[in-house]
Each structure stands twice: as C-alpha cells, then as structure tokens.
Design a protein around this motif. Structure first.
Motif, short mmCIF file in Angstrom:
data_model
loop_
_atom_site.label_atom_id
_atom_site.label_comp_id
_atom_site.label_asym_id
_atom_site.label_seq_id
_atom_site.Cartn_x
_atom_site.Cartn_y
_atom_site.Cartn_z
N ARG A 188 -13.22 47.00 -49.25
CA ARG A 188 -13.53 45.64 -48.78
C ARG A 188 -14.93 45.57 -48.20
NH1 ARG A 188 -7.93 45.44 -47.81
NH2 ARG A 188 -8.00 46.57 -45.87
N GLN A 189 -15.26 46.53 -47.35
CA GLN A 189 -16.56 46.48 -46.67
C GLN A 189 -17.70 46.86 -47.62
OE1 GLN A 189 -16.51 44.92 -44.07
NE2 GLN A 189 -14.39 45.13 -43.36
N LEU A 190 -17.42 47.80 -48.50
CA LEU A 190 -18.44 48.18 -49.49
C LEU A 190 -18.76 46.98 -50.39
CD1 LEU A 190 -20.04 50.61 -50.69
CD2 LEU A 190 -18.10 50.96 -52.23
N THR A 210 -19.03 41.15 -40.76
CA THR A 210 -20.30 41.27 -41.48
C THR A 210 -21.19 40.04 -41.29
OG1 THR A 210 -19.41 40.28 -43.51
CG2 THR A 210 -19.15 42.65 -43.27
N LEU A 238 -21.08 31.08 -56.12
CA LEU A 238 -20.26 31.96 -55.30
C LEU A 238 -20.42 33.39 -55.82
CD1 LEU A 238 -18.11 32.05 -53.01
CD2 LEU A 238 -16.38 31.81 -54.80
N TYR A 257 -6.47 36.39 -47.15
CA TYR A 257 -7.40 35.57 -47.93
C TYR A 257 -6.82 34.19 -48.20
CZ TYR A 257 -10.41 39.61 -49.00
OH TYR A 257 -11.27 40.68 -48.90
N THR A 302 -14.06 45.32 -38.25
CA THR A 302 -15.35 45.25 -38.92
C THR A 302 -15.63 43.79 -39.28
OG1 THR A 302 -15.05 47.46 -39.85
CG2 THR A 302 -16.72 46.07 -40.87
N THR A 321 -17.03 39.12 -44.20
CA THR A 321 -15.73 39.79 -44.24
C THR A 321 -15.29 40.16 -42.84
OG1 THR A 321 -16.18 40.65 -46.45
CG2 THR A 321 -14.52 41.81 -45.17
N TRP A 359 -23.72 50.62 -53.00
CA TRP A 359 -24.03 49.19 -52.89
C TRP A 359 -25.46 48.90 -53.33
CZ3 TRP A 359 -28.06 48.97 -49.46
CH2 TRP A 359 -28.15 50.02 -48.53
N GLN A 384 -23.89 41.13 -50.21
CA GLN A 384 -25.06 40.84 -49.37
C GLN A 384 -26.35 41.35 -50.02
OE1 GLN A 384 -25.12 38.90 -46.80
NE2 GLN A 384 -22.89 38.66 -46.80
N VAL A 435 -22.16 51.21 -44.22
CA VAL A 435 -20.84 50.60 -44.05
C VAL A 435 -20.11 51.29 -42.91
CG1 VAL A 435 -18.66 50.04 -45.18
CG2 VAL A 435 -20.76 50.07 -46.51
N ASP A 469 -18.51 43.92 -49.58
CA ASP A 469 -19.28 42.95 -48.80
C ASP A 469 -20.76 43.32 -48.81
OD1 ASP A 469 -20.56 41.84 -46.21
OD2 ASP A 469 -18.72 40.68 -46.45
N LEU A 470 -21.02 44.61 -48.65
CA LEU A 470 -22.42 45.04 -48.66
C LEU A 470 -23.05 44.82 -50.04
CD1 LEU A 470 -24.57 46.07 -46.85
CD2 LEU A 470 -23.73 48.39 -47.11
N ASP A 526 -24.85 43.65 -42.31
CA ASP A 526 -24.06 44.74 -42.87
C ASP A 526 -22.74 44.89 -42.11
OD1 ASP A 526 -26.25 45.16 -44.45
OD2 ASP A 526 -27.15 46.60 -43.07
N PRO A 527 -21.77 45.57 -42.72
CA PRO A 527 -20.48 45.77 -42.03
C PRO A 527 -20.64 46.62 -40.76
CG PRO A 527 -20.28 46.20 -44.39
CD PRO A 527 -21.74 46.08 -44.09
N THR A 531 -21.01 33.88 -50.46
CA THR A 531 -20.46 35.19 -50.85
C THR A 531 -19.01 35.31 -50.40
OG1 THR A 531 -21.15 36.24 -48.78
CG2 THR A 531 -22.72 36.33 -50.60
N VAL A 532 -18.25 36.08 -51.16
CA VAL A 532 -16.89 36.46 -50.76
C VAL A 532 -16.61 37.84 -51.35
CG1 VAL A 532 -15.79 35.24 -52.69
CG2 VAL A 532 -14.44 35.83 -50.67
N SER A 533 -15.97 38.68 -50.54
CA SER A 533 -15.78 40.08 -50.95
C SER A 533 -14.31 40.43 -50.90
CB SER A 533 -16.59 40.99 -50.03
OG SER A 533 -17.94 40.55 -50.01
N PHE A 558 -11.10 33.27 -48.10
CA PHE A 558 -12.02 34.24 -47.52
C PHE A 558 -11.24 35.16 -46.57
CE2 PHE A 558 -14.41 30.56 -48.75
CZ PHE A 558 -15.55 31.09 -49.35
N PRO A 559 -11.76 36.36 -46.32
CA PRO A 559 -11.02 37.30 -45.47
C PRO A 559 -11.13 36.96 -43.98
CG PRO A 559 -13.04 38.31 -46.30
CD PRO A 559 -12.94 36.97 -46.95
N ARG A 604 -29.45 39.03 -51.02
CA ARG A 604 -30.84 39.25 -50.59
C ARG A 604 -31.78 39.34 -51.79
NH1 ARG A 604 -28.61 43.91 -46.94
NH2 ARG A 604 -27.68 42.68 -45.27
#
Lengths: 380, 164
Positions: free
Chosen positions: B112-114, A221, B98, A177, A219, A203, B73, B120, A247, B116-117, A225-226, B138-140, A181-182, B124
């Motif tokens: 991390r991915q959860l 996004t 942000l 990061y 992964t 991400t 999510w 998002q 996910v 992000d969802l 979605d991921p 956005t940043v996750s 950001f990732p 939305r």
C-alpha cells in the motif's frame, strides 16, 4: 438466592474436603492445577471451557487429583462463581462472572487464574482480528484465540484491511476504501458504531493501538512520502514521527508507549528501526536478516517478533532486546502478532491462522478454509 | 442520609461518563502529553474514485500504464516516454486524471505504501513536465489495485460530469 450466594453456601458446606489430595511441594516446573467438576446446570460445559483455556495458556500442569492449586466453581444459566484455592486452604480469589455468555465467563475465570498464579496477563478473553477475502471482498473478521466464534465485522464490499484491536477488544481500527480512498475507521465492537477518524489526502493505513489503547500509530502520506504519525482514537490531530524519502510503514508500540518499532526501506530492502515516541533519530535494529517486515513488540518489552525474508522464503523470527540475538520460531509463516500474555504469537501459515506458544514451540491451527487470510492482529 | 445518596449517585454518574469516554472516544487529544505537538489532520476533498462514489464518471484504459521494477518506486528510463505521452495528453484535454497505483510487495501494508510513493513519484514527474498539480489526483491500492494498474501506475480520466 443469587448464584454468588449459592456458591458461598456450597463453599461453606464443603470446607476444603480436597485438601488431602493436594501436593504441597512447589516445583520449578509448571504449577499444578486441579480443576474439579463444576456444580450447577452449566457446570459441565463451564469446566470444559475453563480447562481448555488453562491448557491453551501453556502455563499449568492440569492434574485430576493432585496439584498446588484447586479450581473450584459452580455454573448455572451460563454464569460462573469461581474460586482459586492454594495448598494452605487460602482462597486466592472468589469471583462472580455474570456476562450473558458462558464462554466469556469461562475465559475471564481462566485469565483470573493465570493472573493469580503467575502475576501475568492471560489471553483467554482476548480476540484476534484478521482480513479474509472469502466473500469476494477483503473484509475484517474477529475470532477467539482458539479460532472459535468467527464474526464478520465489516460488510463494505470494498477493501477493508489493516486491522488492530485495542485492549479488551472493545475497539477496532482499520483502513477501508469505502469512500474510494484509504481512510482510517474506528469501530466500537460492542454496538457496531463506526467513525471515520482520518481521511487525509493520500494513503492512511497501518494504524495500530498502543498497549494501553490510548494512542494510535500509523502511516500517512499527506505531506509527501509515507511517514509514521502518532494520533489518538479520535484522529483529529497527529504528530509526525519520521522524515525520509523512503517508505516507512508497519509501526508497533513498545509496551510502555515510549518507543515504537517500524519498517523502513531507506537502505533498500525493509529493515526494522526503533524511534522514541517523543521524536529522535531512528535506530536500526541489527537483526542480521536481509529483509524484515511486520514487527510487533511483546507485552513484557523483551521481544520483537517480525517476518524474516530470505529470498522467497519467509519465517517468523524473534529479536531479543537484551541480547540482540535473532531466532527463527516458525518457518513458512508471516505476519506475527503477540497475544496479550506475551507468550503466544498469531501468524499466517499456508493460508491459515496459526497460534504458536513461543515458550514450548507448540503450534495450533485455529482458522482455515476462509480464502486468503492476512494481517492478523491480537487485541492488546 | 440524602446527601450520602446524592454523593453516590454523583459518583456513579461521573464514573459512567468517564468509562463511556474512555471506552469509545479514548483519550481526547487535550489529555495526552503529545497534544502540544500535534497538528490538525487535513481532510481530503471528496472526489470520484474507482471504488467509491462517482466511479461512473471515470474512463480507464486510454493512457499507458507505467511499470516499475519489483518493490521499487523509481521511474525506469524505459517508462519515461510514457510520462511525456501522458503530460502531452493534458494539453488537449480539460479533464482531471486519477493516478491509480498498485504494487506487489512482501506485505500488504508495504505494498500500500510503496504504491503511494509510486503515485506520488509519477505525480511529481507530470508536474515537472508541465501538468498543473490541480489536474492530478492520486489513489493507491497496494496489492488490491484494480487490474488496470497491472501492478504499476495507471491513469483514469475523470469526466467533468457534464453531458456531451
């Protein structure tokens, strides 16, 4: 005279004087090795390192006097001239190891012995990457398979996570990061050169090397979605592999690079799925476990290790591709990753890094006391 | 003899070139059989973030945090009024926001991915409530999210950089 020349002279002067002590009977048990004292100024240290690597491999009976193979070597100034000889007196190999580091030379010699006797890969020369927060920030570290030579790779004072090491531990890929950001970075561990290869919107994480090191799966996004994507170590282009409103994460490659296993929470708790590299409908693995994460495919393609969750309890489990059976191999542990030899797993247990010999069940704690350790990754 | 030497030097140079390429650069895209199916990766435009450059332009804590059920999510009914509150805030403010997401989950990567969802999903929802998409970044962070997210989604106001 070069060390190699000295060795050849020495070998010629003492032609297989040990032959009478070798047992000619090969048993179904582990091959027996005799590791002689190594000659030369650094011979003692070299012999100790080689012996420990061979012991750790779990493949041999190390005997002082009798065996099916003789390990013979000399070492000076950290270099090793090493040979492996069988009961018939045939020299299976006779190599010169001239890295600047004695430990690397001993590891390379041990791996050559494993390969010559078993026909399979060793793990002595491999390395393990992991995340530790001991500095107050999550940074990437790398160590040897016995936990020695821990080396801090990133010093970003940000969040550096999700490491994966390519073959020979030459390249590290991870998410940082640093930009806020990732993004995904590739680092050459020989010279420290680092490139940001993916900074797509959203991400970008979980990048993992294929077994041959030519490809990455991760992964991303940026399309919503991921989803799982394939790319190369240059990262300029990618191919989307999955499409769902859930996910998808933690991809891992089959050794032939033709399939991947990954996690998806499409049906609720995360489960394991397999998908062909060229695309297709993902197929759920019937592990019999309600919640599965962190899959990794063994180098021989027969086993998939993963973290099995039951309530709040976690354990490292193995799914056998041939039989479809799942078995627990390490309780209270998570985040398994296979060694290149396909016999050992590294995992996190009680905040420490542990290595498990799956064949024998022998466990060794290799790194501890480094804060919170997560996401271990063994070089391919 | 000279041509033998030339041949050896050429071979060595090619070998060095190839080994150098494969060691760090890996297989160039054009060399893989996936190349035809690969698309160029988009690049993010650099914007301020909580951990990166420009963080001094960010103000936190002025808008409510959206909470989520564990490892979920989906926006809970109880949190929907907060979405409307945030959407309403935009009507009187020209700044961008942000959306910073965190999550605690079984593994750091899942978190991390959860997260992000989650970000998002909130984005939305804000767009559906009339907020221009260009106003929302956005940043996750997953489990490494700053404390302001409280394991959910927080909103930080990105200053325009102009002095008041």
């Amino acid at each position: 005279m070069s060390p190699r020349g000295l060795f050849l002279l020495w070998a010629a002067a003492f032609p297989f004087a040990w032959a009478g002590t070798v047992s000619g009977a090969e048993t179904a048990a582990k091959p027996q090795l005799v590791v002689e004292e190594f000659m030369g100024g650094t011979g003692g240290s070299a012999a100790k390192l080689v012996r420990k690597s061979l012991e750790r491999s779990g493949r041999f009976e190390l005997s002082g006097t009798t065996g099916q193979y003789l390990v013979r070597a000399s070492s000076s100034a950290g270099r090793i001239d090493g040979a492996l000889v069988d009961t018939k007196g045939s020299v299976l190999f006779n190599n010169h190891y001239d890295s600047s580091d004695l430990r690397d030379n001993a590891s390379a010699f041990a791996d050559d012995i494993v390969a010559a006797v078993t026909g399979e890969k060793g793990m002595a020369l491999s390395r393990i990457a992991f995340v530790s927060d001991q500095s107050g920030f999550k940074e990437i570290y790398v160590c040897d398979p016995d936990g020695q030579r821990v080396q801090q790779i990133t010093r970003d004072r940000s969040v550096s996570v999700s490491p994966s090491l390519g073959p020979g531990a030459l390249l590290l890929v991870h998410t940082s990061y640093t930009s806020g950001f990732p993004d995904v970075y590739v680092t050459n561990l020989r010279d420290g050169e680092r490139d940001r290869i993916i900074n797509a919107p959203g991400t970008n994480s979980g990048a993992t090397f294929s077994h041959d090191g030519s490809r990455l799966a991760l992964t991303m996004t940026h399309e919503g979605d991921p989803e799982i994507y394939l790319t190369t170590v240059t990262g300029g282009r990618s191919k989307r592999l999955t499409e769902s409103q859930s996910v998808e994460f933690s991809p891992a490659w089959a050794p032939d690079g033709e399939r991947l296993v990954f996690c998806s929470d499409a049906t609720g708790a995360p489960q394991l799925y397999i998908v062909p590299r060229r695309g297709g409908e993902p197929e759920r693995l019937a592990t019999g476990v309600a919640k599965c994460t962190d899959p990794d495919w063994s180098g021989d393609g027969r086993l998939i290790a993963f973290t099995a969750w039951k309530g709040g309890d976690k354990s490292v489990a193995i799914y056998e591709m041939e039989t479809g059976r799942t078995r627990t191999v390490l309780s209270g542990a998570a985040d398994p990753c296979w060694a290149p030899d396909g016999r050992h797993l590294v995992a996190v247990q009680a905040g420490s890094l542990v290595v498990l010999n799956v064949s024998t069940g022998k466990k060794e704690q290799i790194v501890t006391g480094m804060g919170k350790i997560t996401e271990p990754a063994w070089s391919r | 003899m000279p041509h033998v030497l030339f041949h050896r030097l050429t071979t060595a140079a090619v070998a060095l070139l190839v080994s150098g390429c494969t060691m760090f650069r890996g297989s160039p895209d054009d060399f893989t059989d996936d190349a035809m199916e690969m698309q160029p990766n988009p690049r993010r435009s650099e914007t301020p973030s909580l951990l990166g450059p420009g963080s001094e332009r960010i103000t936190t804590g002025t808008l409510p945090v959206i909470r989520f059920a564990p490892e979920s999510w989906r926006i809970m009914v109880s949190e929907e009024p907060k979405i409307l509150t945030v959407a309403h805030w935009f009507t009187g403010h020209p700044e961008r926001v942000l959306v910073t997401a965190g999550a605690h989950a079984a593994t750091p990567e899942y978190a991390r991915q959860l997260s992000d969802l989650r970000s998002q999903t909130v984005r939305r929802a804000l767009i559906a409530a009339g907020v221009p998409a260009s106003k929302i970044l956005t940043v996750s962070f997953g489990e490494d999210a700053p404390a302001i997210t409280q394991g959910g989604v927080a909103f930080s106001v990105i200053g325009t950089g102009e002095k008041p």
